[in-house]
Design a protein around this motif. Structure first.
Motif, PDB file in Angstrom:
ATOM      1  N   PRO A  11       1.086  -0.867   0.332  1.00  0.00           N
ATOM      2  CA  PRO A  11       0.136   0.247   0.309  1.00  0.00           C
ATOM      3  C   PRO A  11       1.032   1.553  -0.100  1.00  0.00           C
ATOM      4  O   PRO A  11       0.480   2.253  -0.298  1.00  0.00           O
ATOM      5  CB  PRO A  11      -0.777   0.126   1.138  1.00  0.00           C
ATOM      6  N   ASP A  12       1.717   1.433   0.857  1.00  0.00           N
ATOM      7  CA  ASP A  12       2.768   2.081   0.482  1.00  0.00           C
ATOM      8  C   ASP A  12       3.713   2.542  -0.627  1.00  0.00           C
ATOM      9  O   ASP A  12       5.036   3.133  -0.801  1.00  0.00           O
ATOM     10  CB  ASP A  12       3.826   2.568   1.976  1.00  0.00           C
ATOM     11  N   LEU A  71      -2.977 -12.513  -8.584  1.00  0.00           N
ATOM     12  CA  LEU A  71      -3.755 -13.093  -7.336  1.00  0.00           C
ATOM     13  C   LEU A  71      -1.895 -12.663  -6.606  1.00  0.00           C
ATOM     14  O   LEU A  71      -2.651 -11.724  -5.742  1.00  0.00           O
ATOM     15  CB  LEU A  71      -3.857 -14.334  -7.257  1.00  0.00           C
ATOM     16  N   LEU A  72      -1.062 -12.611  -6.914  1.00  0.00           N
ATOM     17  CA  LEU A  72      -0.185 -12.323  -6.487  1.00  0.00           C
ATOM     18  C   LEU A  72       0.160 -10.465  -6.109  1.00  0.00           C
ATOM     19  O   LEU A  72       0.273 -10.280  -4.450  1.00  0.00           O
ATOM     20  CB  LEU A  72       1.827 -12.629  -6.454  1.00  0.00           C
ATOM     21  N   ALA A  73      -0.264 -10.348  -6.926  1.00  0.00           N
ATOM     22  CA  ALA A  73       0.070  -8.377  -6.863  1.00  0.00           C
ATOM     23  C   ALA A  73      -1.335  -8.320  -5.484  1.00  0.00           C
ATOM     24  O   ALA A  73      -1.217  -7.198  -5.131  1.00  0.00           O
ATOM     25  CB  ALA A  73      -0.497  -7.897  -8.431  1.00  0.00           C
ATOM     26  N   ARG A  74      -2.449  -8.824  -5.564  1.00  0.00           N
ATOM     27  CA  ARG A  74      -3.568  -8.685  -4.860  1.00  0.00           C
ATOM     28  C   ARG A  74      -2.558  -8.831  -3.460  1.00  0.00           C
ATOM     29  O   ARG A  74      -3.480  -8.007  -2.758  1.00  0.00           O
ATOM     30  CB  ARG A  74      -4.872  -9.119  -5.186  1.00  0.00           C
ATOM     31  N   LEU A  75      -2.779  -9.865  -3.375  1.00  0.00           N
ATOM     32  CA  LEU A  75      -1.830  -9.940  -2.225  1.00  0.00           C
ATOM     33  C   LEU A  75      -1.104  -9.118  -1.428  1.00  0.00           C
ATOM     34  O   LEU A  75      -1.220  -8.867  -0.217  1.00  0.00           O
ATOM     35  CB  LEU A  75      -1.316 -11.723  -1.635  1.00  0.00           C
ATOM     36  N   ALA A  76      -0.160  -8.929  -2.518  1.00  0.00           N
ATOM     37  CA  ALA A  76       0.751  -7.845  -2.016  1.00  0.00           C
ATOM     38  C   ALA A  76      -0.136  -6.465  -1.868  1.00  0.00           C
ATOM     39  O   ALA A  76       0.438  -5.587  -0.608  1.00  0.00           O
ATOM     40  CB  ALA A  76       1.871  -7.651  -3.040  1.00  0.00           C
ATOM     41  N   SER A  77      -1.036  -5.974  -2.657  1.00  0.00           N
ATOM     42  CA  SER A  77      -1.562  -4.426  -1.731  1.00  0.00           C
ATOM     43  C   SER A  77      -2.441  -4.288  -1.154  1.00  0.00           C
ATOM     44  O   SER A  77      -2.359  -4.087  -0.499  1.00  0.00           O
ATOM     45  CB  SER A  77      -2.759  -4.115  -3.555  1.00  0.00           C
ATOM     46  N   GLU A  98      -7.408 -19.551   3.170  1.00  0.00           N
ATOM     47  CA  GLU A  98      -8.997 -18.845   3.249  1.00  0.00           C
ATOM     48  C   GLU A  98      -8.757 -18.252   1.986  1.00  0.00           C
ATOM     49  O   GLU A  98     -10.800 -18.217   1.383  1.00  0.00           O
ATOM     50  CB  GLU A  98      -8.908 -17.871   4.678  1.00  0.00           C
ATOM     51  N   LEU A  99      -8.313 -18.752   0.814  1.00  0.00           N
ATOM     52  CA  LEU A  99      -9.239 -18.415  -0.063  1.00  0.00           C
ATOM     53  C   LEU A  99      -9.190 -19.570  -0.938  1.00  0.00           C
ATOM     54  O   LEU A  99      -9.427 -20.803  -0.621  1.00  0.00           O
ATOM     55  CB  LEU A  99      -7.342 -18.527  -1.458  1.00  0.00           C
TER      56      LEU A  99
END
Length: 789
Positions: A400-401, A436-442, A454-455
């Motif tokens: 997020p940062d 999916l990896l980008a979503r988890l990182a963001s 949980e996914l």
């Protein structure tokens, strides 16, 4: 002499007011420029403004005020590239760009051409003179009657379009080359015209790639061919579809936004070659549309100066024309030049035939990365593929940062250091796993196995989990067993709470405990995932069946179990024994009996003749892939299970001076020379997919899979062998039957590594089958003799 009016301002006062206004406008403009470009000094900003708006120019203060007001309303005016701006901004952007400041020069809103004299302002932006003329009001051609045509000339009958003007006999004259009367397209120095067939576009040497071709741009630095112009100098704007700053292939018109090269497709027309309606990619010599597929198939070629094959020319180097394959191979493998000692792509040859770099023969092509200074592997905008890969990995894993968390740094380093950057870039761009990896990182959460559980279970989830384990972000675990609890929670989402309260302890305290104990003592790899899921699914189906009949576990009787099993022809319902065994141990049900699954003899055995024919094909047919030949030969010879076949590593091979052996059980098995050579190739060949560096050393598989650090799946290997005519089940059964007929069960177990009970059953089956064959054969001989007598 007339006295001055008492109300008229004096000259001194007017000059003072003009100076004050000029000073205020300059200060306001300088403030806006320094605000947008913090690195520029006030003196440099003043100098840039003086160059863009010379002080002697009449109305300079008005221009500066207009500039300051526009930049105040549009803070990104110097970086957005928008041409909806006052003319002074165009000149200021040019001055700042030439001084090396990070600004984006606005271009024509239609063609994108970057100029500082875009005089015509339209709602979509400023236009150059050419685009302005093209966009003016159009009329109906008086000859072809087409509406909306740009008027090129006017005749007594009315305005005519460009096509009719080119076909107008009044414009024809004798061509200076061929002597035919045609429309001239250009004139020589003596004033005589040349027709379209005789005119040749002037060829120039591109200052970027060194190719001699038609120039797309000629400036003070030299000429640029169309390819290099598109790569390095073509204006970039925000695409109206993907939102990225890219080269625009089609300008906005008729309510449609600007489209970049990736988003734009040519108009759908009928291809002149294949007659299919497809997007037009090019046109032939007669101007007829050609689709992309036909264009690639019918491109004319020349003999490549490097490989000698006649293929379409991708570029021209000092060695001559080069095809796409050789172009890629040379640029992706730079080497030390024997003449200058620099590491460069070797694109030329000296008098002795030795390969040397381009600068040594005066070829000005630049293949040096502008970011890292490395040679070769060019990708885009003057940067190499390694730098582009690192940038895209940082963008993919940013939190997020906007920075990469310390937990994901090992993964970022492994991706950025991929030995083959081009496939890695393609994977980042196209693979659904990266989304999916980008979503988890963001999201910024700390990654863990519990978070991934949980996914919803999917291939992407399993791939990302193994990728994180492979690079050391997550700890390794027995995935076949430990992913079952997460699968169960998703299965129980729509199940009654009473079923969930039974299924969870049945899995955790009965099935998983036994599976972990067996995995700790198992000699050979075996997947328990499918069996565990089947047993839980059968238990849930049985509980649903009981609810339909209003039964409780305490009321369950033997006849109910018999009815459940008899209600389906499939043998899957026999697996209810595991659930009932657990309920009995928990005293939830009385003692119940589930019949054993009737033992079955092996079916669909491959006869020896067909097996030896397939084996010969595997050992001699070079058209088959190497892994198919080796895997098929091992299955046909030793009857190895697909699970064990996929987990073979180079450590299972023992190469001696004369012979090679394969370790399957306690004793190595002698390999035929051709099979040994196939396995040697698999052990020594580089991996086809880019291999990421792993945190902890692991095995190198003979049959690597798509998932990092894992071999090919059993399903994938089975499908691959079946596609090439090697039916795994029948081939394995035939091989085991042949071995069991020749070997005692202890030796069969030692050689193949199978369980002694399994070997005993195979030997018993083979001998019984052989005895029945001999008895049937003897009876057939006796009957034939009696008939002859």
């Amino acid at each position: 002499m007339t006295a001055p009016s008492p109300t008229a301002p004096s000259i001194v006062a007017r000059l003072a007011a003009q100076v004050a206004r000029m000073e205020a406008a300059t200060n306001a403009a300088v403030g806006q420029v320094t605000k947008v470009l913090p690195a520029i000094s006030t003196a440099d900003a003043n100098a840039a403004l003086e160059a863009a708006v010379p002080i002697p120019v009449r109305g300079a203060a008005r221009f500066l005020e207009e500039l300051a007001d526009h930049m105040a309303a549009h803070p990104d005016a110097l970086t957005s590239g928008s041409s909806l701006c006052p003319p002074v901004l165009l000149r200021l952007a040019q001055v700042l760009h030439e001084a090396g400041h990070p600004v984006v020069r606005p271009g024509c809103a239609h063609c994108g051409k970057i100029r500082s004299d875009l005089r015509q302002l339209r709602p979509e932006g400023r236009l150059c003179g050419t685009c302005d003329a093209r966009s003016r009001q159009r009329e109906t051609c008086a000859r072809c009657q087409r509406d909306g045509q740009r008027v090129v000339a006017r005749r007594p009958e009315g305005p005519i379009c460009h096509r009719c003007y080119r076909a107008d006999p009044a414009t024809f004259e004798e061509c200076a080359e061929c002597g035919q009367f045609r429309h001239p397209v250009v004139r020589r120095d003596d004033g005589r015209g040349l027709c379209i067939k005789c005119w040749k576009r002037p060829m120039r040497t591109c200052v970027s790639c060194g190719k001699t071709a038609a120039a797309a741009l000629v400036d003070d630095d030299g000429a640029l061919c169309h390819l290099c112009y598109n790569r390095h100098r073509r204006p970039r704007r925000l695409c109206g579809r993907c939102g990225q700053l890219k080269r625009i292939a089609r300008n906005a018109r008729d309510g449609q936004p600007d489209l970049c090269d990736g988003c734009y497709q040519g108009p759908d027309v009928t291809c002149s070659i294949c007659s299919r309606v497809r997007p037009c990619a090019s046109r032939d010599e007669q101007g007829q549309p050609v689709c992309a597929t036909c264009y690639q198939r019918h491109r004319s070629g020349e003999p490549c100066a490097r490989c000698g094959r006649t293929k379409p020319v991708n570029t021209r180097w000092p060695i001559g024309p080069v095809c796409m394959t050789c172009y890629t191979a040379v640029l992706r493998s730079p080497a030390e030049c024997p003449r200058c000692g620099m590491v460069q792509p070797l694109i030329a040859r000296d008098d002795d035939g030795a390969e040397i770099c381009g600068p040594c023969v005066g070829f000005a092509a630049d293949y040096i990365c502008k970011q890292c200074g490395g040679a070769g592997n060019p990708h885009s905008r003057g940067r190499c593929a390694h730098c582009v890969l690192a940038e895209r990995v940082n963008a993919l894993l940013a939190g997020p940062d906007g920075t990469i968390t310390p937990q994901l740094e090992p993964l970022a380093a492994a991706l950025a250091d991929a030995p083959s950057p081009f496939p890695a870039i393609q994977w980042l761009k196209e693979s659904p796993n990266t989304k999916l990896l980008a979503r988890l990182a963001s999201e910024g959460h700390e990654l863990s196995h519990e978070l991934l559980d949980e996914l919803p279970p999917s291939r992407n989830q399993r791939y990302i989990r193994q990728l994180l384990v492979h690079t050391g972000v997550l700890e390794e675990r027995n995935e076949d067993i430990e992913r079952i609890p997460g699968w169960l929670e998703h299965e129980l989402a729509d199940k009654p709470a009473a079923h969930a309260s039974l299924a969870r302890p049945f899995l955790h305290w009965f099935l998983l405990r036994r599976a972990r104990q067996r995995a700790a003592t198992r000699r050979h790899p075996a997947s328990a995932d499918r069996d565990l899921r089947r047993r839980v699914s059968i238990a849930l189906d049985f509980l649903a069946w009981m609810d339909q009949r209003g039964l409780a576990l305490a009321d369950l009787a033997q006849e109910h179990v018999d009815d459940w099993i008899a209600g389906a022809t499939s043998q899957r319902r026999y697996l209810i024994r595991y659930f009932l065994k657990w309920t009995t141990s928990r005293r939830l049900t009385c003692e119940l009996t589930v019949p054993s699954i009737p033992s079955q003899e092996p079916q669909n055995l491959l006869d020896d003749e067909a097996r030896w024919r397939l084996l010969q094909r595997c050992l001699t047919d070079d058209a088959l892939p190497t892994d198919v030949r080796a895997g098929g030969a091992i299955t046909l010879l030793f009857g190895l299970s697909t699970e064990r076949l996929c987990h073979l590593t180079p450590e299972h091979l023992k190469f001696g001076d004369k012979h090679a052996h394969l370790v399957l059980g306690r004793h190595p098995v002698l390999l035929p020379p051709r099979l040994a050579e196939l396995l040697r190739q698999l052990a020594e060949q580089p991996q086809l997919r880019p291999q990421l560096s792993r945190a902890h050393p692991g095995p190198r598989w003979l049959f690597p899979g798509m998932v990092p650090g894992k071999p090919i799946s059993t399903h994938g290997m089975t499908q691959k062998l079946n596609r090439h005519g090697i039916l795994v089940r029948t081939a394995r059964n035939g091989a085991l039957a042949a071995l069991a007929a020749d070997l005692p069960s202890p030796i069969l177990a030692d050689v193949t590594g199978m369980h002694s009970h399994t070997a005993l059953r195979w030997v018993a089956y083979a001998r019984r089958d052989w005895a029945e064959y001999l008895a049937a054969r003897a009876e057939e001989v006796t009957s034939s003799r009696s008939q002859r007598s």
